[in-house]
Design an enzyme around this catalytic site. Sequence first.
Site, PDB file in Angstrom:
ATOM      1  CB  THR A 450      -0.960   0.013   1.209  1.00 21.83           C
ATOM      2  OG1 THR A 450      -1.769   1.195   1.156  1.00 21.83           O
ATOM      3  CG2 THR A 450      -0.206  -0.014   2.517  1.00 21.83           C
ATOM      4  CG  HIS A 502       4.979 -11.621  16.886  1.00 25.07           C
ATOM      5  ND1 HIS A 502       5.899 -12.595  16.551  1.00 25.07           N
ATOM      6  CD2 HIS A 502       5.632 -10.783  17.745  1.00 25.07           C
ATOM      7  CE1 HIS A 502       7.035 -12.372  17.179  1.00 25.07           C
ATOM      8  NE2 HIS A 502       6.904 -11.269  17.913  1.00 25.07           N
TER       9      HIS A 502
END
Length: 531
Positions: A450, A502
């Site tokens: 993006t 994560h």
Amino acid sequence: MATEIKAPTFPESVAEGTVAAWHKKPGDSVDRDELIVEIETDKVVLEVVAPEAGTLTDVLAEEGDTVESEQVLGKIGEGSAKGGDDAPAKSAAKDQEKPEPKAEKKDDAKAEKPSGGGKQHEVKAPSFPESIQEGTVATWHKKVGEAVKRDDVLADIETDKVVLEVVAPADGALVEIKAEEGSQVESEEVLALFSEGAGGSAGGSADEGASAESRGDENEASGAEADEKVGDKILAPAARKMIAEHDLDASKIEGTGKGGRILKEDVQKAVKNGSAKKSAKQAPAKSSATASAPAVAGEREEKRVPMSRLRQTIAKRLVQAQQTAAMLTTYNEVDMSAVMELRAQYKDTFQKAHDTKLGFMGFFVKAASEALKRFPDVNASIDGTDIVYHGYQDIGVAVSTPRGLVVPVLRDTDNMKIADVEKTIVDFGKRARDGKLGIDEMQGGTFTITNGGIFGSLMSTPIINPPQTAILGMHKIQERPMAVNGKVEIRPMMYLAVSYDHRMIDGKDAVQFLVTIKELLEDPARLLLDV
């Protein structure tokens, strides 16, 4: 021999669709590749075209029915509806049309207007799936009296998932609009009245040629809002509404309608050239409900606008992404000097050779593709309790449109040349703004990029696009003093951000992944040498 009309092959993530609208009826003749029916999924509307020329003989899935991938929707027979075995069906249809002139007996200006054609239709909203309760009339693309062709787009209906197009049932014109822009409508609600053969086409009557001027008379005859006189100016209803919205001075607008009537087109022209702005001393216009209330010095105005359904859905998905992923972001900065020098040196030659401009996205996509090969965890996705490793790089590129953010996907970017990347991104951007992207073009990405820098963002924290596990954020190129070989130099610098899940990616891999992109961009020769 009959030819089967089948639903498209849905992607794996789409289990079923809904028959939104049939554009042909049994007995109608169709041409090869002509639009017959639309299938609405939870993301986009798919068009089904005729596999062969002939006559539609059977409709096996009615509007509103739920259908699966490649299910038979109907059948096409040989021949034309003009004769042969299908002639009775056409004849029956004509018999149904013959009694229609009875409408002329009504003391109604609408019935006199379409004298060139006759048959009237109700223009209805599409059949919404069970999960969609209602939609919003986003835009009317045609005005009352304006000549249109069959299957021309009349209006857009925005739901919380997709924007649905409402098309003309035949050649003709709109007689009356019953649901204005911004109105909430339900499934199959009547949006407008349509007349075949009407409209200001060449060869029509003088009244039809002046359809825009006569709109106010039609509205008055049909019980709709009538014209309003302000001072020595006569305002059509649509013009009055737009003048109020833009807080314009009606006395400064020149009317081109009948008797000097101010039309919507006149107001649009005034808005564009700024010729009808109110003077500083002039009080803001008030609606009839509040006209008696005096203007308060220092009054602070507020405007409340409902959130679009598409925007509501985007908001829910972004919140869900933050709630379900263990999201962290790591930052770095890249010296863009080398890339900018390459662009400056080869931009003209590149454009002549490939007929497209050399931008930054091509370099970032290629750098990300190489980094994804080296760090397969970043290119993986999470499916329940499984980890899916992808042996390819499909990179989504976030594109901003007036209706919201969409992410079309570049396939097999490792095998694409920079020119191919640039051409495809330009095409994606154009079709995204026109609402022409297909469902298959927005699914299956393994990573997303993006670019908030095009809007001036210096640094941001991008949100992961599930089920992907990472996203790269580009930002504005800013000249900053940097220490280079013991000396301070001004360099064009860009902050980079990688947000990652994560649960899947360790911090070490995320940091090294971003450093790899940085190194490839600061020394683009690495992309060619694969080092």
